[in-house]
Design a protein around this motif. Structure first.
Motif, PDB file in Angstrom:
ATOM      1  N   HIS A  99       0.866  -1.167   0.000  1.00 48.36           N
ATOM      2  CA  HIS A  99       0.000   0.000   0.000  1.00 48.36           C
ATOM      3  C   HIS A  99       0.910   1.227   0.000  1.00 48.36           C
ATOM      4  N   MET A 100       0.470   2.261  -0.663  1.00 44.66           N
ATOM      5  CA  MET A 100       1.290   3.467  -0.766  1.00 44.66           C
ATOM      6  C   MET A 100       0.539   4.663  -0.219  1.00 44.66           C
ATOM      7  N   GLY A 101       1.304   5.583   0.332  1.00 47.66           N
ATOM      8  CA  GLY A 101       0.659   6.758   0.902  1.00 47.66           C
ATOM      9  C   GLY A 101       1.496   8.006   0.735  1.00 47.66           C
ATOM     10  N   TRP A 102       0.824   9.111   0.827  1.00 43.88           N
ATOM     11  CA  TRP A 102       1.465  10.427   0.882  1.00 43.88           C
ATOM     12  C   TRP A 102       1.140  11.057   2.223  1.00 43.88           C
ATOM     13  N   PHE A 103       2.168  11.531   2.878  1.00 44.05           N
ATOM     14  CA  PHE A 103       2.050  12.228   4.146  1.00 44.05           C
ATOM     15  C   PHE A 103       2.673  13.606   3.973  1.00 44.05           C
ATOM     16  N   ARG A 104       2.361  14.502   4.885  1.00 46.76           N
ATOM     17  CA  ARG A 104       2.986  15.813   4.833  1.00 46.76           C
ATOM     18  C   ARG A 104       3.244  16.322   6.239  1.00 46.76           C
ATOM     19  N   GLN A 105       4.235  17.175   6.317  1.00 43.74           N
ATOM     20  CA  GLN A 105       4.557  17.806   7.588  1.00 43.74           C
ATOM     21  C   GLN A 105       4.901  19.253   7.352  1.00 43.74           C
ATOM     22  N   ALA A 106       4.127  20.122   7.957  1.00 48.09           N
ATOM     23  CA  ALA A 106       4.367  21.552   7.893  1.00 48.09           C
ATOM     24  C   ALA A 106       5.204  21.970   9.097  1.00 48.09           C
ATOM     25  N   GLY A 145       6.409  23.099  12.473  1.00 44.76           N
ATOM     26  CA  GLY A 145       5.736  23.211  13.753  1.00 44.76           C
ATOM     27  C   GLY A 145       4.526  22.338  13.922  1.00 44.76           C
ATOM     28  N   LYS A 146       4.256  21.490  12.920  1.00 45.12           N
ATOM     29  CA  LYS A 146       3.079  20.625  12.997  1.00 45.12           C
ATOM     30  C   LYS A 146       3.485  19.159  12.920  1.00 45.12           C
ATOM     31  N   GLU A 147       2.597  18.307  13.341  1.00 47.02           N
ATOM     32  CA  GLU A 147       2.847  16.885  13.256  1.00 47.02           C
ATOM     33  C   GLU A 147       2.615  16.401  11.826  1.00 47.02           C
ATOM     34  N   ARG A 148       3.270  15.308  11.524  1.00 49.10           N
ATOM     35  CA  ARG A 148       3.059  14.702  10.214  1.00 49.10           C
ATOM     36  C   ARG A 148       1.640  14.173  10.123  1.00 49.10           C
ATOM     37  N   GLU A 149       1.017  14.382   8.970  1.00 48.92           N
ATOM     38  CA  GLU A 149      -0.344  13.887   8.788  1.00 48.92           C
ATOM     39  C   GLU A 149      -0.447  13.085   7.499  1.00 48.92           C
ATOM     40  N   SER A 150      -1.350  12.135   7.540  1.00 49.81           N
ATOM     41  CA  SER A 150      -1.627  11.345   6.357  1.00 49.81           C
ATOM     42  C   SER A 150      -2.484  12.161   5.400  1.00 49.81           C
ATOM     43  N   VAL A 151      -2.068  12.268   4.169  1.00 56.40           N
ATOM     44  CA  VAL A 151      -2.799  13.032   3.170  1.00 56.40           C
ATOM     45  C   VAL A 151      -3.681  12.118   2.322  1.00 56.40           C
ATOM     46  N   ALA A 152      -3.075  11.059   1.819  1.00 54.09           N
ATOM     47  CA  ALA A 152      -3.806  10.135   0.953  1.00 54.09           C
ATOM     48  C   ALA A 152      -3.107   8.790   0.977  1.00 54.09           C
ATOM     49  N   ARG A 153      -3.872   7.761   0.772  1.00 57.46           N
ATOM     50  CA  ARG A 153      -3.289   6.431   0.678  1.00 57.46           C
ATOM     51  C   ARG A 153      -4.056   5.617  -0.346  1.00 57.46           C
ATOM     52  N   ILE A 154      -3.366   4.647  -0.907  1.00 60.20           N
ATOM     53  CA  ILE A 154      -3.972   3.814  -1.937  1.00 60.20           C
ATOM     54  C   ILE A 154      -3.570   2.376  -1.689  1.00 60.20           C
ATOM     55  N   GLN A 201      -1.216   4.285  11.545  1.00 59.97           N
ATOM     56  CA  GLN A 201      -0.339   5.428  11.328  1.00 59.97           C
ATOM     57  C   GLN A 201       0.927   5.104  10.545  1.00 59.97           C
ATOM     58  N   TRP A 202       1.074   3.925  10.108  1.00 63.07           N
ATOM     59  CA  TRP A 202       2.210   3.518   9.270  1.00 63.07           C
ATOM     60  C   TRP A 202       3.550   3.697   9.976  1.00 63.07           C
ATOM     61  N   GLN A 203       3.583   3.371  11.245  1.00 64.91           N
ATOM     62  CA  GLN A 203       4.842   3.520  11.987  1.00 64.91           C
ATOM     63  C   GLN A 203       5.942   2.663  11.412  1.00 64.91           C
ATOM     64  N   ASN A 204       5.592   1.518  10.847  1.00 66.88           N
ATOM     65  CA  ASN A 204       6.591   0.592  10.324  1.00 66.88           C
ATOM     66  C   ASN A 204       6.773   0.716   8.814  1.00 66.88           C
ATOM     67  N   TYR A 230       5.893  13.495   1.949  1.00 62.48           N
ATOM     68  CA  TYR A 230       6.639  12.248   2.009  1.00 62.48           C
ATOM     69  C   TYR A 230       5.823  11.116   1.394  1.00 62.48           C
ATOM     70  N   CYS A 231       6.519  10.276   0.699  1.00 60.15           N
ATOM     71  CA  CYS A 231       5.942   9.051   0.164  1.00 60.15           C
ATOM     72  C   CYS A 231       6.250   7.924   1.145  1.00 60.15           C
ATOM     73  N   ALA A 232       5.312   7.007   1.302  1.00 56.85           N
ATOM     74  CA  ALA A 232       5.518   5.889   2.211  1.00 56.85           C
ATOM     75  C   ALA A 232       4.958   4.612   1.609  1.00 56.85           C
ATOM     76  N   ALA A 233       5.574   3.509   1.988  1.00 54.93           N
ATOM     77  CA  ALA A 233       5.145   2.187   1.536  1.00 54.93           C
ATOM     78  C   ALA A 233       4.917   1.306   2.747  1.00 54.93           C
ATOM     79  N   SER A 234       3.793   0.629   2.760  1.00 55.30           N
ATOM     80  CA  SER A 234       3.456  -0.185   3.924  1.00 55.30           C
ATOM     81  C   SER A 234       2.733  -1.451   3.506  1.00 55.30           C
ATOM     82  N   LEU A 235       2.953  -2.513   4.258  1.00 52.25           N
ATOM     83  CA  LEU A 235       2.215  -3.752   4.023  1.00 52.25           C
ATOM     84  C   LEU A 235       0.880  -3.744   4.764  1.00 52.25           C
TER      85      LEU A 235
END
Length: 121
Positions: free
Chosen positions: A33-40, A42-51, A105-108, A95-100
């Motif tokens: 599974h793939m996702g896009w996260f963002r971090q502004a 002073g803010k925490e990272r947030e999940s934007v979209a995942r597929i 929260q996709w910590q791994n 950020y791009c992320a890949a997860s099984l």
């Protein structure tokens, strides 16, 4: 070793569009599974979209629904984030992320280095 390389970040005016790309290597892309996260700042990272791995299921954070579209090309090992009607509050490192695992929260997850998106008002 999983490698994720984002590209496409830029400075754009409010109302404009950008397409982010993330090229993946070192993994069986079609299983992840793939996702896009963002971090502004002073803010925490947030999940934007995942597929999902098969590209059928997608989820978006409420603030980008109707403006952003996530897609993937399993033949090219690439995931995209098409962003339109950009707002200054979309400014962040993406950020791009890949997860099984699709949920949570996709910590791994495996992560890319990020690409800067700046939206000017």
């Amino acid at each position: 070793q999983v490698q994720l390389e984002e590209s496409g970040g830029a400075l754009v005016q409010a109302g404009g569009s950008l397409r982010l790309s993330c090229a993946a290597s070192g993994l069986i892309f079609s299983r992840y599974h793939m996702g896009w996260f963002r971090q502004a700042p002073g803010k925490e990272r947030e999940s934007v979209a995942r597929i999902s791995a098969n590209g059928i299921v997608t989820h978006y954070v409420d603030s980008v629904k109707g403006r952003f579209t996530i897609s993937r090309d399993n033949a090219k090992n690439t995931v995209y984030l098409q962003m339109s009607s950009l707002k200054p509050e979309d400014t962040a490192v993406y950020y791009c992320a890949a997860s099984l695992t699709y949920s949570g929260q996709w910590q791994n997850a495996d992560w890319g280095q990020g690409t800067q998106v700046t939206v000017s008002s």
